[in-house]
Design a protein around this motif. Structure first.
Motif, PDB file in Angstrom:
ATOM      1  N   HIS A 189       0.827  -1.204   0.000  1.00  0.00           N
ATOM      2  CA  HIS A 189       0.000   0.000   0.000  1.00  0.00           C
ATOM      3  C   HIS A 189       0.865   1.259   0.000  1.00  0.00           C
ATOM      4  O   HIS A 189       0.557   2.236  -0.703  1.00  0.00           O
ATOM      5  N   ARG A 190       1.930   1.248   0.783  1.00  0.00           N
ATOM      6  CA  ARG A 190       2.809   2.430   0.822  1.00  0.00           C
ATOM      7  C   ARG A 190       3.497   2.631  -0.529  1.00  0.00           C
ATOM      8  O   ARG A 190       3.650   3.766  -1.002  1.00  0.00           O
ATOM      9  N   THR A 191       3.893   1.527  -1.155  1.00  0.00           N
ATOM     10  CA  THR A 191       4.512   1.622  -2.480  1.00  0.00           C
ATOM     11  C   THR A 191       3.536   2.186  -3.499  1.00  0.00           C
ATOM     12  O   THR A 191       3.929   2.910  -4.426  1.00  0.00           O
ATOM     13  N   ASP A 192       2.245   1.908  -3.301  1.00  0.00           N
ATOM     14  CA  ASP A 192       1.206   2.432  -4.196  1.00  0.00           C
ATOM     15  C   ASP A 192       0.856   3.883  -3.892  1.00  0.00           C
ATOM     16  O   ASP A 192      -0.030   4.457  -4.549  1.00  0.00           O
ATOM     17  N   GLY A 193       1.508   4.472  -2.887  1.00  0.00           N
ATOM     18  CA  GLY A 193       1.326   5.895  -2.623  1.00  0.00           C
ATOM     19  C   GLY A 193       0.444   6.244  -1.446  1.00  0.00           C
ATOM     20  O   GLY A 193       0.205   7.435  -1.198  1.00  0.00           O
ATOM     21  N   LEU A 194      -0.032   5.237  -0.707  1.00  0.00           N
ATOM     22  CA  LEU A 194      -0.867   5.552   0.448  1.00  0.00           C
ATOM     23  C   LEU A 194      -0.006   6.017   1.614  1.00  0.00           C
ATOM     24  O   LEU A 194       1.110   5.513   1.813  1.00  0.00           O
TER      25      LEU A 194
END
Length: 274
Positions: free
Chosen positions: A218-223
């Motif tokens: 999720h963090r890699t996806d920008g969250l």
């Protein structure tokens, strides 16, 4: 009565606006673009014009905000000053009324309006269609990734949520409730993947990861990190059985049973063989 819909372009707001308009109920769609009245959670100056002359509000709190209370309370105060009589708040089955974060909003509604309802739907069936991350992943890589394990969810059609919201906004006696809304049957993500395989005309598998890996994705996806951790934690709760149940709330409120996931999916993602 005029109904203000916050999030009128969203999964439930758009459907609700259509249902109300079909029944001749005046609707005011609020949003940052292409709506009846401009509305932006970051600009308190947009609150007063949005609620002016409105009797009821469908309230979707700011997306991705862990603690919406500081943002939403000025809006509730504006609604109170404008004489809004009823607010229907979209919450979540994972958040008890009075609980932390969004749960606090439901507990505060009686302080601002005489009539209120908190809708607590389980996970949306539409999470696997359109632009949602699971839908994109299924189309692009042939897999859905979760930390749900063998946990099951009674996915609900957003149209059913909108229908419940319509009743909550317009029925004279519909107030003071916090119903948990579910679909008719709990499904595992493996079962969801099998249904997606049929309707996308390609094999879709469910790849299971742990909550820590999911949060990293999720963090890699920008969250934001906190929101990524929250979503991963909700998957872990599903794995532990938190969503493995059904209720009769949709039937009780609307007079008809909730729609099955397979029926929703068949309409949303028709299988086309090239």
């Amino acid at each position: 009565m005029t109904v203000l819909i916050i999030g009128a372009s969203g999964n439930t707001g758009g459907r609700l606006a259509r249902q109300l308009a079909e029944r001749g109920i005046p609707v005011r769609r609020a949003g940052r673009a292409a709506t009846d009245v401009r509305f932006d959670w970051t600009e308190t100056s947009t609150f007063e014009p949005a609620v002016r002359g409105v009797r009821a509000v469908y309230l979707v709190s700011p997306i991705g905000v862990l603690d919406p209370e500081p943002v939403v309370l000025p809006f509730l105060a504006a609604a109170q000053r404008a004489g809004v009589a009823r607010i229907v708040l979209l919450s979540s089955s994972a958040v008890p009324v009075g609980g932390p974060g969004p749960g606090r909003l439901g507990a505060l509604l009686p302080s601002y309006v005489p009539e209120w309802t908190v809708l607590r739907p389980t996970w949306f069936a539409s999470n696997f269609t359109g632009r949602h991350m699971h839908a994109r992943s299924a189309r692009e890589t042939g897999e859905i990734v979760s930390a749900t394990g063998a946990g099951r969810v009674p996915f609900i059609d957003p149209e059913d949520i909108a229908t419940v919201a319509r009743h909550a906004l317009t029925d004279a006696e519909a107030s003071g409730r916090a119903p948990v809304l579910t679909g008719p049957e709990p499904l595992s993500f493996d079962e969801v993947a099998a249904s997606l395989s049929v309707h996308l005309c390609r094999t879709v598998r469910h790849r299971q990861v742990d909550a820590a890996e999911l949060a990293r994705r999720h963090r890699t996806d920008g969250l934001p990190a906190e929101f990524a951790d929250l979503l991963a934690g909700m998957d872990a709760a599903i794995a532990a059985g938190a969503e493995d149940r059904t209720t009769t709330a949709v039937q009780d409120i609307t007079g008809r049973p909730p729609r099955h996931f397979a029926d929703f999916l068949a309409d949303s993602t028709p299988c086309v063989v090239h």
